[in-house]
Scaffold this active site. Structure first.
Site, PDB file in Angstrom:
ATOM      1  N   CYS A   1       0.890  -1.069  -0.130  1.00  0.00           N
ATOM      2  CA  CYS A   1       0.019   0.027   0.008  1.00  0.00           C
ATOM      3  C   CYS A   1       1.011   1.341   0.023  1.00  0.00           C
ATOM      4  O   CYS A   1       2.039   1.229   0.434  1.00  0.00           O
ATOM      5  CB  CYS A   1      -0.921  -0.049   1.018  1.00  0.00           C
ATOM      6  SG  CYS A   1       0.006   0.264   2.656  1.00  0.00           S
TER       7      CYS A   1
ATOM      8  N   HIS B   1       4.302  -5.689   9.162  1.00  0.00           N
ATOM      9  CA  HIS B   1       4.218  -6.982   9.417  1.00  0.00           C
ATOM     10  C   HIS B   1       4.246  -8.004   8.470  1.00  0.00           C
ATOM     11  O   HIS B   1       3.523  -8.489   7.898  1.00  0.00           O
ATOM     12  CB  HIS B   1       2.775  -7.155  10.088  1.00  0.00           C
ATOM     13  CG  HIS B   1       2.973  -6.464  11.509  1.00  0.00           C
ATOM     14  ND1 HIS B   1       1.504  -5.966  12.118  1.00  0.00           N
ATOM     15  CD2 HIS B   1       3.662  -6.612  12.732  1.00  0.00           C
ATOM     16  CE1 HIS B   1       1.847  -5.280  13.369  1.00  0.00           C
ATOM     17  NE2 HIS B   1       3.033  -5.644  13.661  1.00  0.00           N
TER      18      HIS B   1
ATOM     19  N   HIS C   1       2.751   2.169  11.312  1.00  0.00           N
ATOM     20  CA  HIS C   1       1.527   2.230  12.091  1.00  0.00           C
ATOM     21  C   HIS C   1       1.359   3.242  13.058  1.00  0.00           C
ATOM     22  O   HIS C   1       0.351   3.373  14.065  1.00  0.00           O
ATOM     23  CB  HIS C   1       1.580   0.956  13.120  1.00  0.00           C
ATOM     24  CG  HIS C   1       1.964  -0.351  12.259  1.00  0.00           C
ATOM     25  ND1 HIS C   1       3.130  -0.992  12.466  1.00  0.00           N
ATOM     26  CD2 HIS C   1       1.182  -1.135  11.435  1.00  0.00           C
ATOM     27  CE1 HIS C   1       3.155  -2.102  11.491  1.00  0.00           C
ATOM     28  NE2 HIS C   1       2.082  -2.321  11.006  1.00  0.00           N
TER      29      HIS C   1
ATOM     30  N   CYS D   1       2.225   6.426   8.566  1.00  0.00           N
ATOM     31  CA  CYS D   1       1.524   6.489   7.281  1.00  0.00           C
ATOM     32  C   CYS D   1       0.519   7.775   7.424  1.00  0.00           C
ATOM     33  O   CYS D   1       0.139   8.121   8.636  1.00  0.00           O
ATOM     34  CB  CYS D   1       0.517   5.296   7.214  1.00  0.00           C
ATOM     35  SG  CYS D   1      -0.786   5.595   5.946  1.00  0.00           S
TER      36      CYS D   1
ATOM     37  N   HIS E   1      -2.512  -3.994  18.726  1.00  0.00           N
ATOM     38  CA  HIS E   1      -1.626  -3.710  17.468  1.00  0.00           C
ATOM     39  C   HIS E   1      -1.170  -2.507  17.976  1.00  0.00           C
ATOM     40  O   HIS E   1      -1.542  -1.566  18.506  1.00  0.00           O
ATOM     41  CB  HIS E   1      -2.785  -3.596  16.449  1.00  0.00           C
ATOM     42  CG  HIS E   1      -2.299  -3.587  14.978  1.00  0.00           C
ATOM     43  ND1 HIS E   1      -1.927  -2.191  14.667  1.00  0.00           N
ATOM     44  CD2 HIS E   1      -2.005  -4.387  14.086  1.00  0.00           C
ATOM     45  CE1 HIS E   1      -1.486  -2.249  13.374  1.00  0.00           C
ATOM     46  NE2 HIS E   1      -1.470  -3.597  12.985  1.00  0.00           N
TER      47      HIS E   1
ATOM     48  N   GLU F   1      -0.958   0.222  15.932  1.00  0.00           N
ATOM     49  CA  GLU F   1      -1.618   1.467  15.471  1.00  0.00           C
ATOM     50  C   GLU F   1      -2.675   1.811  16.585  1.00  0.00           C
ATOM     51  O   GLU F   1      -2.774   3.032  17.099  1.00  0.00           O
ATOM     52  CB  GLU F   1      -2.358   1.049  14.308  1.00  0.00           C
ATOM     53  CG  GLU F   1      -3.199   2.286  13.763  1.00  0.00           C
ATOM     54  CD  GLU F   1      -4.280   1.755  12.596  1.00  0.00           C
ATOM     55  OE1 GLU F   1      -3.563   1.137  11.731  1.00  0.00           O
ATOM     56  OE2 GLU F   1      -5.268   2.383  12.652  1.00  0.00           O
TER      57      GLU F   1
ATOM     58  N   ASN G   1      -3.901  -6.706   8.434  1.00  0.00           N
ATOM     59  CA  ASN G   1      -4.613  -6.638   7.153  1.00  0.00           C
ATOM     60  C   ASN G   1      -4.886  -7.816   6.260  1.00  0.00           C
ATOM     61  O   ASN G   1      -5.821  -8.028   5.987  1.00  0.00           O
ATOM     62  CB  ASN G   1      -4.070  -5.254   6.413  1.00  0.00           C
ATOM     63  CG  ASN G   1      -3.136  -5.704   5.553  1.00  0.00           C
ATOM     64  OD1 ASN G   1      -3.164  -6.145   4.516  1.00  0.00           O
ATOM     65  ND2 ASN G   1      -1.822  -5.227   6.302  1.00  0.00           N
TER      66      ASN G   1
END
Ligand code: SF4
Length: 292
Positions: free
Chosen positions: A12, A41, A76, A98, A126, A128, A225
């Site tokens: 991405c 990851h 993240h 990001c 996680h 993030e 994801n």
């Protein structure tokens, strides 16, 4: 066998940018280059960085850091306290967050500055989500991962803002949003699933619509994801195979299918996708109709 690669594959934009920051640091930094935690990851990507002499920063490394060493933080996001700690160790810290996550962080800071409460749909462990919770210091913050858990939230929350971890399942978020709306009449719902995750989830459904008989999802086994994509793929009712590398392809099992869809997580490179397609072509397609 026909092989159809998902319309959206490869890294991405957020992962691509963060990795570029690391590779750029390798070129311009005269000292050692560190990353803070797993940049993405995906163990193959992390192995490639390690092979290029990028080091994973550990707190025990603090004593050895010299002025020309550099560090790049992960895609993240990173809690403010951690960022300050890194600033105390390194003269050169590059924020690899990001831009989508950075935008959600701004939103949370703004809302919690008004002492409003925040509910995040995601995985509390996680990185993030840990960063998002850290930003919501002005009000209360809860992390849930099912509509059922809305029942256990306190009734007296203040103008709830509901948001999502960037990579979660769109269907899960819709279910939670419905339950939140029923419980809190003044709640504000912001679907903060990132564009990349949304289109990848939709692209899996497109593969099923195109008539593939099985779906291969390529990506890290502990990538958030990618595991969501596996879940979305399983909902189609088709056989789903989650692999990290081409060598894991169950070729004997795959031989029986006439068409296979290949989808990838956000931290899977185009090169890894090509390897998977090449392996399928080499081992299976030759026996049927080459059409990849
Ligand atoms: S998956 Fe989305 S939020 Fe995460 S790095 Fe990629 S673009 Fe950013």
């Amino acid at each position: 066998m026909k092989i159809i690669v998902s319309k959206v594959s490869g890294f991405c934009s957020g992962v691509r940018r963060t990795l570029k920051l690391v590779w750029d640091a390798l070129e311009r930094c005269s000292g050692r280059v560190y990353v803070d935690g797993e940049t993405v990851h995906n163990r193959l990507v992390m192995q490639a960085l390690e092979d290029a002499n990028v080091k994973l920063f550990r707190d025990s490394d603090q004593r050895c850091i010299v002025p020309n060493d550099c560090i790049v933080t992960r895609a993240h996001g990173i809690p403010e306290s951690r960022y300050s700690q890194l600033k105390g160790c390194f003269k050169n810290v590059t924020d690899g967050t990001c831009s989508h996550v950075a935008g959600v962080l701004q939103l949370i800071k703004h809302v919690s500055g008004e002492a409003r409460d925040v509910v995040i749909v995601g995985n509390s462990e996680h990185p993030e989500v840990i960063t998002l919770v850290d930003a919501a210091r002005g009000g209360k913050c809860f992390v849930i991962n099912s509509a059922e858990q809305v029942k256990s939230l306190p009734h007296d929350l203040t103008r709830v803002l509901l948001i999502a971890q960037s990579t979660i399942d769109g269907e899960l978020f819709a279910d939670v949003a419905k339950a939140i709306g029923e419980k809190y009449s003044d709640a504000e719902v912001k679907n903060t699933i990132c564009g990349s995750s949304r289109v990848r989830q939709r692209a899996i459904l497109d593969l099923a619509r195109e008539g593939v008989e099985a779906i291969i999802v390529v990506g890290g086994k502990h990538s958030s994801n990618t595991t969501v994509l596996v879940k979305v793929a399983r909902r189609t009712g088709l056989p789903v195979f989650h692999i990290e590398v081409a060598a894991e392809l169950p070729l004997n099992e795959l031989e029986k299918f006439c068409s296979i869809g290949v989808a990838t997580g956000a931290s899977t490179s185009e090169e890894m996708v090509r390897e998977v397609v090449d392996s399928l072509r080499e081992k299976c397609v030759g026996k049927r109709i080459p059409n990849a």
